[in-house]
Design an enzyme around this catalytic site. Structure first.
Site, PDB file in Angstrom:
ATOM      1  N   TYR A 193      11.538  27.591 -23.318  1.00  0.00           N
ATOM      2  CA  TYR A 193      11.521  26.706 -24.486  1.00  0.00           C
ATOM      3  C   TYR A 193      11.205  27.475 -25.767  1.00  0.00           C
ATOM      4  CZ  TYR A 193      10.346  22.610 -27.346  1.00  0.00           C
ATOM      5  OH  TYR A 193      10.304  21.652 -28.336  1.00  0.00           O
ATOM      6  N   SER A 236       0.096  10.675 -24.552  1.00  0.00           N
ATOM      7  CA  SER A 236       0.727   9.774 -23.588  1.00  0.00           C
ATOM      8  C   SER A 236      -0.001   9.811 -22.247  1.00  0.00           C
ATOM      9  CB  SER A 236       2.201  10.120 -23.414  1.00  0.00           C
ATOM     10  OG  SER A 236       2.366  11.491 -23.116  1.00  0.00           O
ATOM     11  N   GLY A 238     -13.616  20.047 -23.477  1.00  0.00           N
ATOM     12  CA  GLY A 238     -13.051  19.086 -24.416  1.00  0.00           C
ATOM     13  C   GLY A 238     -13.283  19.412 -25.864  1.00  0.00           C
ATOM     14  N   LYS A 254      14.040  28.192 -28.590  1.00  0.00           N
ATOM     15  CA  LYS A 254      13.985  27.727 -29.978  1.00  0.00           C
ATOM     16  C   LYS A 254      14.036  28.892 -30.955  1.00  0.00           C
ATOM     17  CE  LYS A 254      13.728  23.239 -29.438  1.00  0.00           C
ATOM     18  NZ  LYS A 254      14.831  22.351 -29.881  1.00  0.00           N
ATOM     19  N   GLU A 273      11.299  30.785 -26.441  1.00  0.00           N
ATOM     20  CA  GLU A 273      12.338  31.758 -26.789  1.00  0.00           C
ATOM     21  C   GLU A 273      13.667  31.056 -27.069  1.00  0.00           C
ATOM     22  OE1 GLU A 273      11.850  35.416 -27.020  1.00  0.00           O
ATOM     23  OE2 GLU A 273       9.961  34.374 -27.329  1.00  0.00           O
TER      24      GLU A 273
END
Length: 248
Positions: free
Chosen positions: A138, A182, A200, A142, A140
């Site tokens: 993804y 999500s 967190g 882009k 590379e």
């Protein structure tokens, strides 16, 4: 392209409400036909189920190129296809732009910065990227898509814009896409435990879909060809804060 996806469907909605004629191309590998079903019988709307890695001839004025899986869960599922979508898909769309003298806006990503050593990243930062990692298909993909756009500008004077999109959330996100907003919402709705990696304390900034769409439309209307970061530069929340907000 990618018009049945999360961001693409909002672009279609705004274009049709502004009386544009819209052709939506999507192979529905990660897009959801329900995102665009409202427009199915609209006189200015046409849907073509097509894979952008294969050639297609179209007469168009503008191209919003959003075809690509965007969450790690999806783009790692078939990494070779992800690379092909970003390279061959972008090449095919740039050819359509060249032949029609059309404007092309590329949906790139903040992930082109890799594992950045500079925070926050501005557009002059060239990134810290592993070209052989599991997520490289993804990142590379882009990066080569951006490179192709600028090569078409330099070689053919093709009109381009590039949006490096940061964390965006809102309605129509796939509930199982594996991304934090999500994922947390889905867990909370099912009264399941929200799992946080680490303590967190790591922070993220999130951009609401309406604000991103506003930025994308302004970018399509301007003549600036270099990449532009689009996201929320103002508010960062820790992952724990996000979990607590969603839980409440």
């Amino acid at each position: 392209t990618g018009g049945a996806g999360f961001i693409g469907s909002f672009i279609i909605e705004r274009l049709l409400k502004n009386n544009h004629e819209v052709i939506c191309i999507d192979n529905l590998s990660t897009g959801n036909i329900n995102n665009i079903k409202y427009w199915a019988n609209h006189p200015n709307f046409q849907f073509i189920c097509h894979d952008v890695t294969k050639e297609i001839n179209l007469k168009v004025d503008r191209i919003w190129h959003f075809a690509s899986p965007a969450s790690p869960k999806h783009y790692q599922k078939d990494p070779i296809m992800t690379s092909k979508t970003n390279f061959l898909g972008t090449y095919n769309l740039l050819e359509i732009a060249r032949k029609n003298m059309a404007k092309l806006l590329l949906a790139s990503t903040s992930e082109i910065y890799g594992d950045p050593q500079v925070h926050p990243q501005d557009e002059n930062y060239r990134g810290y990227v592993n070209p052989i990692g599991q997520r490289s298909c993804y990142k590379e993909g882009k990066r080569i898509a951006e490179s192709l756009c600028h090569d078409y500008f330099r070689t053919h004077q093709t009109n381009i814009s590039i949006a490096r999109i940061f964390n965006t959330y809102g309605p129509r996100m796939n509930s199982d896409d594996g991304r934090v907003i999500s994922n947390f919402i889905s867990k909370a709705i099912r009264s399941e435990e929200i799992i946080i990696n680490g303590d967190g304390s790591q922070t993220r900034a999130f951009c609401y879909i309406d604000d991103l769409i506003e930025g994308l439309f302004k970018l399509m209307e301007c003549n600036y060809i270099n990449p532009i970061n689009l996201g929320n530069p103002y508010e960062e929340y820790s992952i724990l804060e996000i979990a607590n907000i969603i839980k409440r």
